[in-house]
Design a protein around this motif. Structure first.
Motif, PDB file in Angstrom:
ATOM      1  N   GLU B 117      -9.808 -13.469 -28.754  1.00 37.30           N
ATOM      2  CA  GLU B 117      -9.520 -13.988 -30.100  1.00 37.30           C
ATOM      3  C   GLU B 117      -8.011 -13.905 -30.330  1.00 37.30           C
ATOM      4  OE1 GLU B 117     -11.908 -12.275 -33.314  1.00 37.30           O
ATOM      5  OE2 GLU B 117     -10.474 -13.037 -34.775  1.00 37.30           O
ATOM      6  N   PRO B 118      -7.270 -14.927 -29.900  1.00 40.49           N
ATOM      7  CA  PRO B 118      -5.814 -14.850 -29.982  1.00 40.49           C
ATOM      8  C   PRO B 118      -5.336 -14.818 -31.429  1.00 40.49           C
ATOM      9  CG  PRO B 118      -6.552 -16.749 -28.664  1.00 40.49           C
ATOM     10  CD  PRO B 118      -7.744 -16.215 -29.378  1.00 40.49           C
ATOM     11  N   PRO B 119      -4.199 -14.166 -31.680  1.00 37.89           N
ATOM     12  CA  PRO B 119      -3.640 -14.162 -33.041  1.00 37.89           C
ATOM     13  C   PRO B 119      -3.434 -15.607 -33.511  1.00 37.89           C
ATOM     14  CG  PRO B 119      -2.370 -12.726 -31.583  1.00 37.89           C
ATOM     15  CD  PRO B 119      -3.362 -13.442 -30.724  1.00 37.89           C
ATOM     16  N   ARG B 120      -3.666 -15.835 -34.804  1.00 37.76           N
ATOM     17  CA  ARG B 120      -3.595 -17.206 -35.328  1.00 37.76           C
ATOM     18  C   ARG B 120      -2.201 -17.809 -35.155  1.00 37.76           C
ATOM     19  NH1 ARG B 120      -7.762 -18.907 -38.542  1.00 37.76           N
ATOM     20  NH2 ARG B 120      -8.805 -17.139 -37.584  1.00 37.76           N
ATOM     21  N   ALA B 121      -1.176 -16.969 -35.313  1.00 36.37           N
ATOM     22  CA  ALA B 121       0.204 -17.460 -35.182  1.00 36.37           C
ATOM     23  C   ALA B 121       0.455 -17.998 -33.768  1.00 36.37           C
ATOM     24  CB  ALA B 121       1.191 -16.348 -35.509  1.00 36.37           C
ATOM     25  N   GLU B 122      -0.138 -17.322 -32.814  1.00 36.60           N
ATOM     26  CA  GLU B 122      -0.034 -17.737 -31.407  1.00 36.60           C
ATOM     27  C   GLU B 122      -0.640 -19.141 -31.222  1.00 36.60           C
ATOM     28  OE1 GLU B 122       0.862 -15.620 -28.653  1.00 36.60           O
ATOM     29  OE2 GLU B 122       0.501 -17.338 -27.333  1.00 36.60           O
ATOM     30  N   LEU B 123      -1.808 -19.346 -31.832  1.00 35.15           N
ATOM     31  CA  LEU B 123      -2.461 -20.653 -31.721  1.00 35.15           C
ATOM     32  C   LEU B 123      -1.666 -21.716 -32.473  1.00 35.15           C
ATOM     33  CD1 LEU B 123      -6.224 -19.623 -32.059  1.00 35.15           C
ATOM     34  CD2 LEU B 123      -5.019 -20.333 -29.984  1.00 35.15           C
ATOM     35  N   GLN B 124      -1.102 -21.343 -33.632  1.00 36.53           N
ATOM     36  CA  GLN B 124      -0.284 -22.293 -34.399  1.00 36.53           C
ATOM     37  C   GLN B 124       0.909 -22.756 -33.564  1.00 36.53           C
ATOM     38  OE1 GLN B 124      -0.960 -23.889 -36.959  1.00 36.53           O
ATOM     39  NE2 GLN B 124      -2.114 -22.707 -38.462  1.00 36.53           N
ATOM     40  N   ARG B 125       1.512 -21.816 -32.853  1.00 38.58           N
ATOM     41  CA  ARG B 125       2.671 -22.153 -32.023  1.00 38.58           C
ATOM     42  C   ARG B 125       2.265 -23.154 -30.937  1.00 38.58           C
ATOM     43  NH1 ARG B 125       4.364 -17.193 -31.835  1.00 38.58           N
ATOM     44  NH2 ARG B 125       3.408 -16.610 -29.859  1.00 38.58           N
ATOM     45  N   ARG B 126       1.105 -22.916 -30.348  1.00 40.96           N
ATOM     46  CA  ARG B 126       0.648 -23.809 -29.279  1.00 40.96           C
ATOM     47  C   ARG B 126       0.237 -25.171 -29.839  1.00 40.96           C
ATOM     48  NH1 ARG B 126      -0.428 -20.693 -24.507  1.00 40.96           N
ATOM     49  NH2 ARG B 126       0.225 -18.556 -24.932  1.00 40.96           N
ATOM     50  N   LEU B 127      -0.321 -25.154 -31.042  1.00 42.84           N
ATOM     51  CA  LEU B 127      -0.672 -26.430 -31.690  1.00 42.84           C
ATOM     52  C   LEU B 127       0.595 -27.238 -31.951  1.00 42.84           C
ATOM     53  CD1 LEU B 127      -2.770 -28.281 -33.069  1.00 42.84           C
ATOM     54  CD2 LEU B 127      -2.396 -26.992 -35.173  1.00 42.84           C
ATOM     55  N   ALA B 128       1.607 -26.554 -32.477  1.00 45.66           N
ATOM     56  CA  ALA B 128       2.881 -27.224 -32.777  1.00 45.66           C
ATOM     57  C   ALA B 128       3.517 -27.772 -31.502  1.00 45.66           C
ATOM     58  CB  ALA B 128       3.830 -26.251 -33.478  1.00 45.66           C
ATOM     59  N   ALA B 129       3.264 -27.108 -30.387  1.00 45.62           N
ATOM     60  CA  ALA B 129       3.827 -27.548 -29.114  1.00 45.62           C
ATOM     61  C   ALA B 129       2.993 -28.672 -28.481  1.00 45.62           C
ATOM     62  CB  ALA B 129       3.937 -26.367 -28.155  1.00 45.62           C
ATOM     63  N   GLY B 130       1.957 -29.122 -29.197  1.00 47.52           N
ATOM     64  CA  GLY B 130       1.157 -30.255 -28.709  1.00 47.52           C
ATOM     65  C   GLY B 130       0.203 -29.891 -27.586  1.00 47.52           C
ATOM     66  N   ARG B 131      -0.212 -28.631 -27.527  1.00 45.35           N
ATOM     67  CA  ARG B 131      -1.038 -28.224 -26.387  1.00 45.35           C
ATOM     68  C   ARG B 131      -2.520 -28.060 -26.740  1.00 45.35           C
ATOM     69  NH1 ARG B 131       1.699 -24.949 -21.850  1.00 45.35           N
ATOM     70  NH2 ARG B 131       0.493 -26.501 -20.745  1.00 45.35           N
ATOM     71  N   ILE B 132      -2.901 -28.500 -27.947  1.00 43.99           N
ATOM     72  CA  ILE B 132      -4.322 -28.446 -28.337  1.00 43.99           C
ATOM     73  C   ILE B 132      -4.821 -29.869 -28.585  1.00 43.99           C
ATOM     74  CG2 ILE B 132      -5.968 -27.612 -30.063  1.00 43.99           C
ATOM     75  CD1 ILE B 132      -4.194 -25.180 -30.479  1.00 43.99           C
ATOM     76  N   ARG B 133      -5.900 -30.249 -27.901  1.00 39.85           N
ATOM     77  CA  ARG B 133      -6.448 -31.599 -28.013  1.00 39.85           C
ATOM     78  C   ARG B 133      -7.900 -31.537 -28.476  1.00 39.85           C
ATOM     79  NH1 ARG B 133      -7.441 -33.114 -23.017  1.00 39.85           N
ATOM     80  NH2 ARG B 133      -6.377 -31.593 -21.733  1.00 39.85           N
ATOM     81  N   PRO B 134      -8.369 -32.574 -29.206  1.00 39.89           N
ATOM     82  CA  PRO B 134      -9.778 -32.563 -29.639  1.00 39.89           C
ATOM     83  C   PRO B 134     -10.714 -32.896 -28.482  1.00 39.89           C
ATOM     84  CG  PRO B 134      -8.687 -34.558 -30.403  1.00 39.89           C
ATOM     85  CD  PRO B 134      -7.632 -33.735 -29.718  1.00 39.89           C
ATOM     86  N   LEU B 135     -11.962 -32.444 -28.589  1.00 38.39           N
ATOM     87  CA  LEU B 135     -13.010 -32.823 -27.650  1.00 38.39           C
ATOM     88  C   LEU B 135     -13.925 -33.826 -28.348  1.00 38.39           C
ATOM     89  CD1 LEU B 135     -14.102 -29.423 -26.070  1.00 38.39           C
ATOM     90  CD2 LEU B 135     -13.259 -31.412 -24.812  1.00 38.39           C
ATOM     91  N   GLY B 136     -14.492 -34.730 -27.577  1.00 35.86           N
ATOM     92  CA  GLY B 136     -15.443 -35.692 -28.124  1.00 35.86           C
ATOM     93  C   GLY B 136     -14.824 -36.520 -29.224  1.00 35.86           C
ATOM     94  N   LYS B 137     -15.577 -36.638 -30.335  1.00 34.49           N
ATOM     95  CA  LYS B 137     -15.122 -37.514 -31.414  1.00 34.49           C
ATOM     96  C   LYS B 137     -14.401 -36.755 -32.525  1.00 34.49           C
ATOM     97  CE  LYS B 137     -17.917 -41.511 -31.068  1.00 34.49           C
ATOM     98  NZ  LYS B 137     -18.663 -42.507 -31.797  1.00 34.49           N
ATOM     99  N   LEU B 138     -14.071 -35.491 -32.280  1.00 31.54           N
ATOM    100  CA  LEU B 138     -13.426 -34.725 -33.338  1.00 31.54           C
ATOM    101  C   LEU B 138     -12.000 -35.213 -33.585  1.00 31.54           C
ATOM    102  CD1 LEU B 138     -15.847 -32.811 -32.941  1.00 31.54           C
ATOM    103  CD2 LEU B 138     -14.270 -30.958 -33.395  1.00 31.54           C
ATOM    104  N   PRO B 139     -11.539 -35.048 -34.819  1.00 27.82           N
ATOM    105  CA  PRO B 139     -10.144 -35.417 -35.090  1.00 27.82           C
ATOM    106  C   PRO B 139      -9.204 -34.382 -34.476  1.00 27.82           C
ATOM    107  CG  PRO B 139     -11.162 -34.472 -37.045  1.00 27.82           C
ATOM    108  CD  PRO B 139     -12.240 -34.570 -36.007  1.00 27.82           C
ATOM    109  N   PRO B 140      -7.932 -34.747 -34.283  1.00 28.78           N
ATOM    110  CA  PRO B 140      -6.961 -33.764 -33.805  1.00 28.78           C
ATOM    111  C   PRO B 140      -6.920 -32.562 -34.767  1.00 28.78           C
ATOM    112  CG  PRO B 140      -6.005 -35.966 -33.803  1.00 28.78           C
ATOM    113  CD  PRO B 140      -7.334 -36.071 -34.498  1.00 28.78           C
TER     114      PRO B 140
END
Lengths: 103, 453
Positions: B117-140
């Protein structure tokens, strides 16, 4: 004409992740499996009609090694979402049972 | 020929298994034992609320037998997706049980805890860096949706398990992990190729489920360079080519292309050969490494609070005009709730009708009630428990007392089995994140801590 409930050894549904439902129809006889496939009854359009989804949203995969046909398509509601009726998705197979196949 | 024997005790830690099966399985000298600790299948609540879906009593029983067996045989014990959903509280609960059992039984080992369960700030940083993509029909994924999530876990691959084994851990408890990951880790670390290693994991993640009769029990899988052999331990069960093939369809969108962290397991050319009347050899699987390593992120968001009431009718006159009756009840609830200050858009009222379309909802092709009685679950979801209870109270009263033309059952329409009739179910969550995160190092968001027990 025989129906899927008479021909198949397995006909089941389950979640494939929280957003998709997957249905498997499995046979135990290669000749029968080939005839069922050749009948052209089990198609994306069949699932579209029975489950009210768009045919292009149905991923239909025959799996010869397992004598199985798998169809995966979006759930009506994501698992556990408001109004979901079947969190595990394991009781959505029944409309297929009476589908008749000319074999 | 090089081989590794892997023993899975059950489909989920806490589902139980016969003690005799574990003993017979240990007599086969497995190199590793383990069990899957959880699943996303019971729905979003368990991840959101941070609680397991098996009871602590049941988890403790399975864990005690497995800890005893693994320490006596001096082999690793690995558990993925600890505590049902693999978040921080789930991992901590399982670790606490392990510590307690070890103290009670006088067991000693090196324990590894792999967080997911990574710290949320860590995930926010990775999201901002464009490293999180949706699966299937989900929105970004948006930064706001990531913030709103009650809990987000990453689904680890085999690499963190391998690192823990390299560091001498004997008992490994992991947070959210791909179900086959601990098994694939054991086989890959034993220098076996990824294709049979992952395939073995696919079989082992559900215990004896690939056998018939299906049941929660132990499965032994032997992994070799050219394939895997599956055999249930309990003599009452058998693996057959059909039972194995059937299991290869389990809970995946494609039976031939299985996307995993780091690659894809391709089973299109698999062969299933009976080795005996109860063991099957599977060969022909392939592994295609991915150009980019990814892990799945699972997250849930708070929806509201749920209250329900259960009742049934045996009145044929009511059953004959059911859709109209329910529409009338909904109208009355709308009016009366508005009268005490609750607007229709601030709650969801769902009347589930068992005997009509309770199981399939809008996908139910049969539109007639065939039975002599009909069951209802009246459900309200609202922002607070008070609003949910208030609206449910009005809905329950009006299911009971709403008049209809030709009504003979003038004292009440519904049989309620319980007093109190209204049950506060607690918080409701929904899946809001089902995305993939690109990683440079498969272990980078899965920190490992070690304890000498």
């Amino acid at each position: 004409m025989p129906s899927i409930r008479e021909l198949a050894r397995v006909c089941k549904s389950k979640n494939a992740g929280p957003f998709d439902l997957t249905i498997d129809i499995v046979f135990d006889d290669t000749a029968l499996y080939r005839k069922v496939r050749a009948s052209g009854v089990i198609t994306e359009a069949l699932f579209a009609r029975l489950y009210g989804v768009a045919a292009e949203d149905v991923l239909l995969t025959p799996y010869d090694a397992a004598m199985a046909i798998k169809a995966t398509f979006p759930r009506l509601v994501p698992a556990g979402g408001i109004g979901d009726t079947d969190v595990y998705g394991c009781q959505q197979h029944a409309p297929l049972l009476d589908v008749e196949i000319p074999v | 020929m090089k081989e590794i024997r892997l023993l899975s005790t059950s489909a989920i830690l806490g589902y139980g298994f016969p003690e005799a099966s574990l003993q017979a399985g240990m007599a086969r000298a497995p190199h590793v034992i383990g069990v899957d600790g959880g699943s996303v299948d019971p729905g979003p609540y368990y991840l959101g609320a941070g609680v397991p879906f098996c009871s602590v009593m049941a988890i403790r029983r399975d864990l005690r037998l497995m800890l005893r067996a693994a320490t006596a045989a001096r082999i690793p014990l690995m558990i993925g997706t600890s505590g049902g959903a693999g978040g921080a509280p789930h991992l901590e609960l399982t670790a606490r049980l392990v510590r307690e059992i070890a103290a009670e039984e006088g067991l000693h080992f090196r324990l590894a805890l792999i967080e997911a369960e990574p710290p949320r700030a860590e995930l926010q940083r990775r999201l901002a860096a464009g490293r999180i993509r949706p699966l299937g029909k989900l929105p970004p994924l948006t930064a706001e949706a990531l913030d709103r999530a009650s809990r987000v876990v990453g689904m680890m691959g085999p690499e963190p398990f391998m690192e823990a084994l390299d560091n001498g851990a004997q008992v490994i408890l992991a947070g959210r992990a791909s179900d086959p990951a601990p098994w694939a880790a054991a086989a890959i670390r034993a220098q076996l190729p990824p294709a049979p290693a992952w395939y073995a994991g696919k079989m082992l993640e559900c215990g004896a489920t690939p056998s018939i009769p299906k049941g929660h029990d132990c499965l032994l899988v032997t992994v070799r360079e050219d394939g895997v052999e599956c055999e249930p331990i309990n003599p009452i069960r058998r693996c057959t080519p059909l039972s194995i093939a059937n299991h290869s369809l389990h809970e995946n969108s494609s039976p031939i292309h299985h996307i995993e962290p780091g690659g894809m397991l391709d089973t299109s050319d698999c062969r299933f050969d009976a080795l005996s009347d109860r063991a099957v050899r599977i060969s022909g699987m392939r592994w295609t490494p991915a150009s980019q390593y990814t892990v799945k992120l699972e997250g849930v968001e708070f929806t509201g609070h749920r209250c329900i009431s259960i009742c049934g009718t045996r009145d044929p006159l009511l059953i004959a005009r059911l859709p109209l009756f329910l529409e009338e009840v909904r109208g009355i609830v709308r009016e009366k709730a508005a009268a005490f200050g609750v607007a229709p858009e601030s709650y969801a009222l769902i009347i589930r009708t068992y005997g009509l379309d309770g199981v399939m909802g809008a996908r139910e092709p049969v539109q007639q009630v065939a039975g002599h009685e009909v069951g209802f679950v009246i459900e309200v979801i609202a922002e607070t428990p008070e609003i949910a209870a208030a609206v449910l109270g009005i809905a329950r009263t009006n299911m009971l007392h709403t008049d209809f033309p030709g009504r003979l059952c003038r004292e009440g329409n519904m049989a309620f089995p319980f007093s109190p009739s209204d049950i506060s179910v607690g918080p409701v969550y929904h899946f809001s994140i089902h995305h993939v995160l690109e990683l440079d190092d498969p272990c980078e968001i899965f920190p490992i801590t070690y304890e000498e027990i």
